[in-house]
Scaffold this motif. Structure first.
Motif, mmCIF file in Angstrom:
data_model
loop_
_atom_site.group_PDB
_atom_site.id
_atom_site.type_symbol
_atom_site.label_atom_id
_atom_site.label_comp_id
_atom_site.label_asym_id
_atom_site.label_seq_id
_atom_site.Cartn_x
_atom_site.Cartn_y
_atom_site.Cartn_z
ATOM 1 N N SER A 1 -2.350 -0.757 -4.200
ATOM 2 C CA SER A 1 -3.157 0.383 -4.137
ATOM 3 C C SER A 1 -3.062 1.082 -5.495
ATOM 4 O O SER A 1 -2.444 0.664 -6.222
ATOM 5 C CB SER A 1 -2.416 1.482 -3.157
ATOM 6 N N ILE A 2 -4.331 2.198 -5.590
ATOM 7 C CA ILE A 2 -4.447 2.797 -6.689
ATOM 8 C C ILE A 2 -4.624 4.173 -6.332
ATOM 9 O O ILE A 2 -4.574 4.691 -5.108
ATOM 10 C CB ILE A 2 -5.650 2.234 -7.397
ATOM 11 N N ARG A 3 -4.587 5.208 -7.534
ATOM 12 C CA ARG A 3 -4.819 6.534 -6.992
ATOM 13 C C ARG A 3 -5.668 7.005 -7.857
ATOM 14 O O ARG A 3 -6.153 6.296 -8.961
ATOM 15 C CB ARG A 3 -3.454 7.403 -6.814
ATOM 16 N N ARG B 1 0.737 -1.281 0.079
ATOM 17 C CA ARG B 1 -0.030 0.063 0.106
ATOM 18 C C ARG B 1 1.126 1.344 -0.118
ATOM 19 O O ARG B 1 0.473 2.368 0.179
ATOM 20 C CB ARG B 1 -0.907 -0.097 1.158
ATOM 21 N N LYS C 1 2.695 7.646 -7.176
ATOM 22 C CA LYS C 1 2.944 6.800 -8.189
ATOM 23 C C LYS C 1 4.074 6.023 -8.065
ATOM 24 O O LYS C 1 4.903 6.315 -7.025
ATOM 25 C CB LYS C 1 3.154 7.715 -9.399
ATOM 26 N N THR D 1 -6.067 3.018 -1.318
ATOM 27 C CA THR D 1 -5.294 4.219 -2.277
ATOM 28 C C THR D 1 -4.242 4.625 -1.608
ATOM 29 O O THR D 1 -3.790 4.263 -0.360
ATOM 30 C CB THR D 1 -6.603 5.242 -2.184
ATOM 31 N N HIS D 2 -3.208 5.140 -2.383
ATOM 32 C CA HIS D 2 -2.237 6.084 -1.997
ATOM 33 C C HIS D 2 -1.789 6.885 -3.168
ATOM 34 O O HIS D 2 -2.033 6.425 -4.263
ATOM 35 C CB HIS D 2 -1.166 4.908 -1.827
ATOM 36 N N ALA E 1 1.262 3.561 -5.593
ATOM 37 C CA ALA E 1 -0.320 3.220 -6.571
ATOM 38 C C ALA E 1 0.055 2.597 -7.712
ATOM 39 O O ALA E 1 0.975 3.125 -8.461
ATOM 40 C CB ALA E 1 -1.052 4.596 -6.796
#
Length: 173
Positions: free
Chosen positions: A105-107, A79, A128, A124-125, A82
């Motif tokens: 994780s994604i953003r 995490r 990149k 999320t984070h 992203a």
């Protein structure tokens, strides 16, 4: 009664009922959540194994026809970076991907939530990844107690994530 949504796949509970001897369920305690605009999606798995480097995810998003496919990304559960953002998600939409399952994780979640793309991830984070061009494509991956092979069928909805070796739409009753 069989329930259907906008996806051509049955819901995950219906798939579990119909394929109880072959279906594999990703452990829900991992906490996967829906972030994409498409809440029910499925297709054949294209697998990516990477850790805090989304170079291979980005490459597939731009170059591979994603129709009837789900990109399943084993990010090691990290995490700290992203593995998907709005630009790569936009490339996925352009290439017709059904969705992505990201063990990481994604953003850019507000933008991704507006796209016609399924996205399930751990969280999320905002940062990149570094681009080191590391990772493996189309290898067996394992998380949540399930091994996912390239070509397996993955179906996701608000109930969970299921994996089946054969297409769960082709059940003969």
């Amino acid at each position: 009664m069989t329930t259907r949504t906008s996806s051509s796949f049955k819901t995950t509970p219906d798939i579990c009922d119909d394929f109880e001897t072959t279906v594999r369920v990703v452990d829900p305690s991992l906490g996967f959540a829906n972030f994409g605009g498409k809440k029910h999606f499925g297709g054949q798995a294209v697998t990516v194994k990477c850790f805090e480097d989304n170079s291979k995810v980005k490459e597939l998003a731009k170059s591979l026809d994603g129709r009837n496919k789900v990109m399943v990304v084993d990010g090691g559960g990290s995490r700290r970076r992203a593995l998907l953002g709005d630009l790569v998600a936009g490339d996925c939409v352009q290439q017709g991907w059904e969705g992505l399952v990201i063990f990481g994780s994604i953003r850019d979640v507000d933008e991704i939530g507006q796209l016609d793309l399924g996205v399930q991830a751990l969280g999320t984070h905002p940062q990149k990844t570094e681009k080191r061009n590391e990772g493996q494509v189309n290898v067996p991956i394992r998380f949540g107690g399930v091994t996912i092979h390239p070509g397996d069928y993955v179906v996701c909805d608000n109930n969970g994530i299921v994996v089946n070796e054969t297409d769960p739409r082709e059940r003969i009753e």
